[in-house]
Every structure is written in structure tokens, then in C-alpha cells.
Enzyme design. Structure first.
Site, mmCIF file in Angstrom:
data_model
loop_
_atom_site.group_PDB
_atom_site.id
_atom_site.type_symbol
_atom_site.label_atom_id
_atom_site.label_comp_id
_atom_site.label_asym_id
_atom_site.label_seq_id
_atom_site.Cartn_x
_atom_site.Cartn_y
_atom_site.Cartn_z
ATOM 1 N N GLY A 185 2.351 3.544 -4.846
ATOM 2 C CA GLY A 185 2.232 4.257 -6.323
ATOM 3 C C GLY A 185 2.436 3.136 -7.173
ATOM 4 N N ASP B 274 -2.270 3.761 -15.736
ATOM 5 C CA ASP B 274 -2.294 2.675 -14.974
ATOM 6 C C ASP B 274 -3.103 1.630 -15.390
ATOM 7 O OD1 ASP B 274 -0.781 4.532 -13.448
ATOM 8 O OD2 ASP B 274 -1.878 4.336 -11.802
ATOM 9 N N ARG C 104 0.925 -1.308 -0.244
ATOM 10 C CA ARG C 104 -0.029 -0.159 0.040
ATOM 11 C C ARG C 104 0.851 1.361 0.041
ATOM 12 N NH1 ARG C 104 -5.343 -1.097 1.177
ATOM 13 N NH2 ARG C 104 -5.853 1.063 1.998
ATOM 14 N N GLN C 105 0.500 2.450 -0.563
ATOM 15 C CA GLN C 105 1.021 3.881 -0.525
ATOM 16 C C GLN C 105 2.270 3.650 -1.343
ATOM 17 O OE1 GLN C 105 0.833 5.827 3.032
ATOM 18 N NE2 GLN C 105 -1.075 4.341 3.776
ATOM 19 N N ALA D 245 -5.725 -2.240 -9.855
ATOM 20 C CA ALA D 245 -5.577 -3.580 -10.230
ATOM 21 C C ALA D 245 -6.838 -4.641 -9.572
ATOM 22 C CB ALA D 245 -4.231 -4.119 -9.245
ATOM 23 N N SER E 103 -0.477 1.215 -8.145
ATOM 24 C CA SER E 103 -1.607 0.875 -8.570
ATOM 25 C C SER E 103 -2.267 -0.198 -7.924
ATOM 26 C CB SER E 103 -1.537 1.079 -10.290
ATOM 27 O OG SER E 103 -1.295 2.147 -10.822
ATOM 28 N N GLY E 104 -2.478 -0.293 -6.526
ATOM 29 C CA GLY E 104 -3.082 -1.500 -5.907
ATOM 30 C C GLY E 104 -4.556 -1.157 -6.186
#
Length: 386
Positions: free
Chosen positions: A152, A201, A149-150, A158, A154-155
Site C-alpha cells: 500500500g 497517491d 510490493r503489496q 511511482a 503506491s509502487g
């Protein structure tokens, strides 16, 4: 997501192959775990290699899907339509007030449930507007993710991308929703939740592999999407990813770049045009295997971003990751808006070892990049070539 590590230690993830992830990017099984009708899709993290953030400003970018990390969504036919909370990322029960506060500090307020709900809503609305008939029947959606997380990477998109693929297959309408439009559907779902982002992304995650993207305004207005060109992943040299396990002291200051661009700020407009040109030149450098030029372009990309956004916006920790890579002569730039850095060591393995040692001292995680293969099925490939 990986657990904590002791200070002063460097962690790497197991690598089966540098070029491709262990399983296909689509990662769909029609009968997952032997259950008829179950569908599961995987979408990978992404790395913006060159040109970002010009995708938000009608520019160009080159990105690839990062096979090291992914999100998967599972769809199971069920009596009612159910969005299943994740036991870790959608917590509503805590051991204590301290546990709640720590969880929010490290993970934020939101998990993936809202993302799944948003893409269901956007998908339904799109199909209604396009008169695409959807069959009867309900399902249960659940998700897993190991994207840090956090960082960058693109979680969020996704999860949305994987869920969209599940919906396309459940309703058997993949052939009715253009590949080029799917990134817009993912972005629209995130915009409904107040997530500010660009198309880069989502294109990388829909297409998979290595993709050159042109967001020229004329094409965006006339076609309704950019022009996206898959590239051979063998063009890429060995790359490494650097990120911090606790990015809480990254940039906190709100950027004014978007407003300045809209207001006609000549410096921002010309700088963003230069960033877009980097992707154009980068495509040529990759195709010609000109790795020294690639390294220069990566560094130039970050330098232009830094001039436009300023150090307070970028964040001291993010800048430290760049400087750690550059301290050993490696080229480096953000993978996205910050949180992780993609690096290239043009002098080879000895320079990589120096970079690993520098990351060890700085307490950063460093992993060799694995490029996930194309996520497009045969029908998708026919759609984009027609």
C-alpha cells in the site's frame, strides 16, 4: 526489494537523514551516465498520514512522499520506441513450474511494462487533445524499483509518475502540462489497466514533500482538479513505518463501501465526512505542533476505516500491525489501503524501543520514516502559484 530475513529478526534500512532523502525528489540527470540525451527521474513511495480514503469521496487528505523507497525510470533516445522489461519484475522465463507459481503468488501477474505503455498512451492522447506539438524522435524506457510490493505504498503510481516526468522533459513540454493536472494523467494511465485508486497517491508523488489536499466536489468540477497545498515537512514528528515482508494473508474480501456510498448509505457518507474532517483538524494540529492531537487523529482515522470496511476486508495481518503498535501506546493507521502502517510514538525514544521490540516479536519490518523533499522544479512552483 529486500531479500528474505530470518524469522525473529528485525531489519532496518540505512538512514542518512530523517527529514529528506539522500537525493532530490526529482532526481533527473540530463546526461545520465555520460550519455547525451538520457533522462532519469525518481518518484518516491507515499504515506497517507490523515484523511484517507476520503480522497475518493470528495474529501481531504494529508500525505507525504516516503524517501525510504522509490521507483526510477530511465529514458534513452533510440531508433525505435522500446519499453524494456525489467529482469526481475517482468519475468517470462522461469526455472520450473514451481518457480513460476511462487513468483506469481508473491509478485502477481504484472510488472512495470504495462505501466510504462499506459502512461505513454495517456500522455500522447492528452497532448493530441490539447494541441501540444511533440517533437520527432524515439526512445527506450526502462525502470527500477525498491518499493515493497503489496504494502500500500503506491509502487505502481511511482513508476508511472517517474515515467511521466521523463516524457515531459524529453519532449520539452513541462511548461505546457499543469502540475495540478499531472496526477490525473497518472491516475488515468492506471485506470486503463483496471487499477482502482484515488488521486491522493499521485498528488503526493507529483508534488513531493508534505501536501494537504482538498478534493471538494465543487473544485473538482470547476477546476478539473483538487486544491493542493504544500506544507513544511518540519511540521512532522519522527514517524515509523511497519510492514510485513509476506503480506499474502492480508484482506481478500471485496469492499462494498464504494457502492454503499453511491447508494446514499447514511452511515458511510457521514463516516467518510468525519474522515475528511480528520485531515482538516490534522493540518491545524501539525501547524500548531500539537502532537498529542495528531496521535488521536491518526487512531481515529483507522477506527473509522475499520467501522466502515470491516475486519474481513482489512485483513488479519494488517490489523495485527495496528494492534502491535497500539500495544505499546503508539498511534497507528494504514499508509494506504493496507499492507503497511505509519506509526507515531508521542512518548519519544523509549516508546520507540518498545515498538521495535514488539515488531521483532511479531516478525514485522520497522523502519524510521524518511520524508522526501519537494519534487517540484522552479518552473513547476511558478506554475502552481500563478
Amino acid at each position: 526489494m529486500d531479500g528474505a530475513r530470518a524469522p525473529g529478526t528485525m531489519r532496518t534500512v540505512p538512514i542518512m537523514a530523517r527529514r529528506e532523502a539522500a537525493s532530490p525528489a526529482a532526481a533527473m540527470t540530463a546526461e545520465a551516465d555520460g550519455k547525451p540525451g538520457c533522462i532519469e527521474h525518481r518518484a518516491y513511495a507515499r504515506v497517507g498520514l490523515l484523511g484517507n480514503p476520503s480522497d475518493v469521496y470528495f474529501g481531504r487528505t494529508i500525505s507525504f512522499s516516503l524517501g525510504n523507497f522509490w521507483s526510477s525510470v530511465r529514458l534513452e533516445p533510440s531508433k525505435d520506441l522500446v519499453i524494456r522489461p525489467h529482469p526481475k519484475h517482468d519475468l517470462v522465463s522461469f526455472d520450473s513450474l514451481h518457480h513460476l507459481a511462487t513468483r506469481l503468488q508473491n509478485e502477481g501477474y504484472y510488472g512495470g511494462v504495462r505501466l510504462l505503455m499506459a502512461i505513454c498512451n495517456v500522455f500522447y492522447r492528452y497532448c493530441s487533445e490539447k494541441n501540444i506539438a511533440l517533437k520527432e524522435g524515439n526512445f527506450t524506457l526502462s525502470y527500477e524499483t525498491n518499493i515493497p510490493r503489496q504494502t500500500g505504498l503506491s509502487g505502481s503510481s511511482a513508476i508511472v509518475c517517474a515515467a511521466l516526468n521523463c516524457l515531459l522533459d524529453f519532449y520539452k513540454v513541462r511548461h505546457l502540462v499543469k502540475v495540478q493536472i499531472r496526477p490525473d494523467l497518472i491516475l488515468n494511465a492506471e485506470r486503463e489497466l483496471g487499477i482502482v485508486a484515488g488521486l491522493q497517491d499521485r498528488v503526493a508523488q507529483v508534488y513531493g514533500g508534505l501536501v494537504y489536499m482538498d478534493f471538494d466536489k465543487k473544485n473538482m468540477d470547476t477546476l478539473g482538479h483538487g486544491v493542493y497545498t504544500p506544507m513544511d515537512v518540519s511540521f512532522l514528528p519522527p514517524l515509523h513505518l511497519i510492514y510485513a515482508e509476506n503480506p499474502s494473508d492480508s484482506g481478500k474480501v471485496h469492499s462494498t463501501v464504494r457502492k454503499r456510498w453511491l447508494d446514499g448509505d447514511k452511515f458511510i457518507i457521514s463516516s467518510m465526512e468525519e474522515v475528511a474532517k480528520i485531515a482538516l483538524h490534522g493540518r491545524k494540529a501539525l501547524e500548531e505542533r500539537n502532537m498529542s492531537e495528531l496521535a488521536k487523529l491518526m487512531d481515529c482515522n483507522f477506527d473509522l476505516r475499520r467501522k466502515m470496511f470491516g475486519d474481513d476486508v482489512l485483513g488479519s495481518l494488517n490489523i495485527q500491525m495496528i494492534e502491535t503498535a497500539r500495544s505499546v501506546g503508539a498511534a497507528a493507521k494504514f499508509t494506504g489501503s493496507g499492507g503497511a502502517v505509519v506509526t507515531f510514538c508521542p512518548r519519544g525514544p523509549q516508546q520507540v524501543k518498545l515498538l521495535q521490540d514488539a515488531c521483532l516479536r511479531a516478525n514485522f519490518v520497522i523502519v524510521p520514516v524518511v520524508v522526501a523533499p519537494s519534487a517540484l522544479a522552479d518552473g513547476d512552483l511558478m506554475m502552481i502559484s500563478s
